[in-house]
Design an enzyme around this catalytic site. Structure first.
Site, PDB file in Angstrom:
ATOM      1  N   ASP A   1     -21.002 -34.466 -66.048  1.00 31.10           N
ATOM      2  CA  ASP A   1     -19.850 -34.919 -65.418  1.00 31.10           C
ATOM      3  C   ASP A   1     -20.052 -36.462 -65.208  1.00 31.10           C
ATOM      4  O   ASP A   1     -20.549 -37.096 -64.357  1.00 31.10           O
ATOM      5  CB  ASP A   1     -19.586 -34.448 -64.128  1.00 31.10           C
TER       6      ASP A   1
ATOM      7  N   LYS B   1     -10.203 -43.709 -64.392  1.00 31.63           N
ATOM      8  CA  LYS B   1     -11.489 -44.247 -63.732  1.00 31.63           C
ATOM      9  C   LYS B   1     -11.979 -45.574 -64.521  1.00 31.63           C
ATOM     10  O   LYS B   1     -12.875 -46.197 -64.245  1.00 31.63           O
ATOM     11  CB  LYS B   1     -12.603 -43.561 -63.342  1.00 31.63           C
TER      12      LYS B   1
ATOM     13  N   GLN C   1     -17.939 -40.691 -63.055  1.00 32.86           N
ATOM     14  CA  GLN C   1     -18.101 -42.067 -62.401  1.00 32.86           C
ATOM     15  C   GLN C   1     -19.099 -43.047 -63.227  1.00 32.86           C
ATOM     16  O   GLN C   1     -19.135 -44.160 -62.870  1.00 32.86           O
ATOM     17  CB  GLN C   1     -18.916 -41.619 -60.983  1.00 32.86           C
TER      18      GLN C   1
ATOM     19  N   CYS D   1     -14.727 -35.205 -51.565  1.00 34.64           N
ATOM     20  CA  CYS D   1     -14.749 -33.950 -52.295  1.00 34.64           C
ATOM     21  C   CYS D   1     -16.283 -33.901 -52.676  1.00 34.64           C
ATOM     22  O   CYS D   1     -16.435 -33.402 -53.938  1.00 34.64           O
ATOM     23  CB  CYS D   1     -13.850 -34.128 -53.591  1.00 34.64           C
TER      24      CYS D   1
ATOM     25  N   HIS E   1     -19.628 -33.487 -57.172  1.00 36.78           N
ATOM     26  CA  HIS E   1     -17.962 -33.386 -56.826  1.00 36.78           C
ATOM     27  C   HIS E   1     -17.870 -31.789 -56.869  1.00 36.78           C
ATOM     28  O   HIS E   1     -18.143 -31.310 -57.475  1.00 36.78           O
ATOM     29  CB  HIS E   1     -17.287 -34.212 -57.621  1.00 36.78           C
TER      30      HIS E   1
HETATM   31  N1  7TS Z   1     -16.385 -35.600 -60.929  1.00 37.03           N
HETATM   32  C1  7TS Z   1     -16.744 -36.775 -60.273  1.00 37.03           C
HETATM   33  C2  7TS Z   1     -17.988 -37.209 -60.082  1.00 37.03           C
HETATM   34  C3  7TS Z   1     -15.680 -37.349 -59.640  1.00 37.03           C
HETATM   35  O1  7TS Z   1     -15.936 -38.561 -58.938  1.00 37.03           O
HETATM   36  C4  7TS Z   1     -14.264 -36.901 -59.537  1.00 37.03           C
HETATM   37  C5  7TS Z   1     -13.215 -37.690 -59.051  1.00 37.03           C
HETATM   38  C6  7TS Z   1     -13.971 -35.798 -60.470  1.00 37.03           C
HETATM   39  C7  7TS Z   1     -15.151 -35.137 -60.851  1.00 37.03           C
HETATM   40  C8  7TS Z   1     -12.869 -35.467 -60.472  1.00 37.03           C
HETATM   41  O2  7TS Z   1     -12.019 -36.146 -61.570  1.00 37.03           O
HETATM   42  P1  7TS Z   1     -10.331 -36.104 -61.654  1.00 37.03           P
HETATM   43  O3  7TS Z   1      -9.977 -37.356 -62.531  1.00 37.03           O
HETATM   44  O4  7TS Z   1     -10.465 -34.613 -62.448  1.00 37.03           O
HETATM   45  O5  7TS Z   1      -9.880 -35.781 -60.397  1.00 37.03           O
HETATM   46  N2  7TS Z   1     -13.603 -38.393 -57.760  1.00 37.03           N
HETATM   47  C9  7TS Z   1     -12.713 -38.876 -56.856  1.00 37.03           C
HETATM   48  C10 7TS Z   1     -13.391 -39.855 -55.813  1.00 37.03           C
HETATM   49  O6  7TS Z   1     -14.566 -40.104 -55.627  1.00 37.03           O
HETATM   50  N3  7TS Z   1     -12.342 -40.055 -55.125  1.00 37.03           N
HETATM   51  O7  7TS Z   1     -11.143 -39.588 -55.618  1.00 37.03           O
HETATM   52  C11 7TS Z   1     -11.470 -38.992 -56.774  1.00 37.03           C
END
Ligand code: 7TS
Length: 404
Positions: free
Chosen positions: A198, A224, A201, A362, A121
Site C-alpha cells: 500500500d 495524495k 503514503q 483510520c 490503515h
Molecule cells: N492506505 C493508507 C496508508 C492511507 O494513508 C490511506 C488514506 C488509504 C490507504 C486510503 O486511501 P484512499 O485514497 O482510498 O482513501 N489515508 C488517510 C489519512 O491518513 N487521512 O485521511 C486519509
C-alpha cells in the site's frame, strides 16, 4: 535546492485565509493540495475534449481516449512497470485493495494464511478480513514495536508454506514509519507468497520502482500526490492479474456477451468496468509530471529538513509526546499533549488557520497499541515552510495554555 516561494505560487489555495488567518496546511497525509498546472489540465479536459473513451468514432472520443491511454503510459513510466497494461486505473487505494482482495477469492482455500501488519490503515485490513470470511483463510499480524516499527523477527516466524499473501504499507499514515518493504517482499517470495504494498503514503515522498522491488501489487491514490480525488492506480504483475477474476462486471471489461456466457477483455480493461474517471486519470498523470519536474530527491531532502525542525521544535513543549520515532520515517509528526484530548487541540489550531488531522487516522490498532484515543497529526509536504512550523508550535503552546 527547491525554490519554495516559487513552488507555493503554483498552489492557489495556499494563499487563502482560514478563520481570518493565513492557511497553514498540515493535513497532507489526508490529501495534498493541487497545483495550477493540474487544475489547468482538468479545466482543459472539460472545456475542450470531454467525451467517453474507447467507444466513439468521433474526434472528441478519440482525443479523450488518446490522452487517457497516454496517462496510463505516464503512470507506467513513473512506477517503472514493465507493461502499461499492468497499470489498472481505480478510484483510489481503497478500491485497488478491494479489487485484489476480491480477485483472490477464487485463488485461496480454507486455512491458507495471509499476513498483515499492525501499522495498516483500515483499508488494508478490512477488505482482507472480508476475504477471510469468504474463503476460510486465516489472517496473521506482524506486531509493531514502541518506536512504531515492524517486528521483523516475528514476521520471519509467521511466514510458512501456508502463507499466500502479505500486505503492508510502504509508509504508515499514522506514524510516518518507512517499512523495510524490499526485505518483506524478498522473504515472502522465499515461501511462494505474493505481496501487495500500500503505497498511499509513500508516493508523495518517494518514486517507487515496482520492478526493482519485485513487488506483485503496488497501490496508490492520486489525491495524495497533487492529483484529484476519485482516481488511483493498481500495479499488478501480469501473471497475477491474469489469474485474478474481475472485481466488477459491466461495459468496457468484456470481450463477448451472450446470455449463455460472457468472455472478458484483456488487461487492463478486464478490471476497468464502466466509464472511468477519465479526467481524473489524465490529471493524475499531470500531477506525476508536476512532481517529477520538482524532483523526488529534492522533495525528500527538503521534507527531511522540515521533519527534523518540526520534531526539534515540538519536543521543546513540555508534556508533548511524539508517537512514531523510527529513524526511518517521512514528514509526519503524530503527537499528544499530556492530559489533553487531541480533538480539542485540533479544534483550537483550526481557529488559528492551522489544518491538522486529529483522531485515530483510520488506524485504530495503532491507537489501541499505544492505549490512546488518537493523536494530533501534522503532515508536511514540499510546499510547507519552517515559518509554518513555527506557527504550529506557537499554536500548540497556546492551545496547551487554554486547555490546561
Ligand atoms: N492506505 C493508507 C496508508 C492511507 O494513508 C490511506 C488514506 C488509504 C490507504 C486510503 O486511501 P484512499 O485514497 O482510498 O482513501 N489515508 C488517510 C489519512 O491518513 N487521512 O485521511 C486519509
Amino acid at each position: 535546492m527547491l525554490d519554495i516561494t516559487k513552488i507555493r505560487q503554483d498552489f492557489p489555495i495556499l494563499s487563502r485565509k482560514v478563520n481570518g488567518k493565513p492557511l497553514v496546511y498540515f493535513d497532507n497525509a489526508a490529501t495534498s493540495q493541487t497545483p495550477q498546472q493540474v487544475i489547468d489540465v482538468i479545466v482543459d479536459y472539460y472545456s475542450n475534449y470531454n467525451a467517453n473513451i474507447h467507444r466513439g468514432v468521433h474526434a472528441l472520443s478519440q482525443e479523450a481516449t488518446d490522452k487517457y491511454e497516454a496517462a496510463r503510459q505516464t503512470v507506467k513510466q513513473h512506477f517503472n512497470a514493465k507493461n502499461a497494461y499492468e497499470i489498472i486505473f481505480t478510484s483510489g487505494t481503497t478500491h485497488s485493495i478491494n479489487l485484489v482482495a476480491n480477485g483472490f477469492a477464487t485463488l485461496l482455500k480454507k486455512d491458507d494464511e495471509l499476513i498483515v501488519s499492525a501499522l495498516e490503515h483500515h483499508s488494508n485490513i478490512v477488505p482482507w478480513q472480508m476475504l477471510c470470511e469468504k474463503t476460510g483463510a486465516i489472517l496473521k499480524v506482524i506486531p509493531m514495536t514502541l518506536e512504531g516499527q515492524l517486528d521483523m523477527d516475528t514476521y520471519n516466524n509467521l511466514l510458512s508454506d501456508k502463507t499466500k499473501l502479505v500486505f503492508v504499507n510502504h509508509i504508515s499514515n499514522a506514524l510516518g514509519t518507512i517499512n523495510p518493504i524490499k526485505t518483506i517482499i524478498k522473504k515472502a517470495h522465499q515461501v511462494g507468497a505474493a505481496v501487495l504494498i500500500d503505497g498511499a503514503q509513500a508516493c508523495p515522498h518517494i518514486k517507487p520502482d515496482v520492478q526493482a522491488l519485485d513487488v506483485d501489487f503496488y497501490v496508490a491514490s492520486a489525491h495524495k500526490i497533487c492529483g484529484p480525488t476519485g482516481v488511483g492506480m493498481l500495479y499488478g504483475k501480469e501473471e497475477w492479474l491474469n489469474k485474478m477474476q474481475p472485481y466488477q462486471g459491466g461495459g468496457e471489461m468484456i470481450d463477448q456477451v451472450t446470455f449463455e456466457k460472457t468472455t472478458y477483455a484483456g488487461l487492463p480493461h478486464k478490471f476497468e468496468a464502466g466509464t472511468p474517471n477519465i479526467c481524473g486519470g489524465i490529471a493524475f498523470a499531470a500531477a506525476l509530471d508536476y512532481m517529477n519536474t520538482i524532483g523526488f530527491d529534492a522533495i525528500a531532502k527538503y521534507e527531511e529538513s522540515l521533519l527534523k525542525y518540526g520534531t526539534q521544535q515540538l519536543l521543546k513543549i513540555e508534556g508533548l509526546k511524539i508517537y512514531g520515532t523510527s529513524k526511518n520515517k517521512t514528514s509526519v509528526i503524530s503527537f499528544n499533549l499530556e492530559g489533553i484530548h487531541p480533538y480539542d487541540v485540533g479544534t483550537l489550531l483550526d481557529k488559528m488557520g492551522i489544518a491538522v488531522r486529529t483522531g485515530h487516522h483510520c488506524a485504530q490498532p495503532i491507537m489501541d497499541f499505544y492505549k490512546i484515543p488518537g493523536t494530533i497529526r501534522a503532515s508536511f509536504a514540499f510546499y510547507n515552510t519552517k515559518t509554518e512550523i513555527d506557527a504550529l508550535v506557537e499554536g500548540v503552546k497556546k492551545a496547551k495554555m487554554m486547555l490546561s
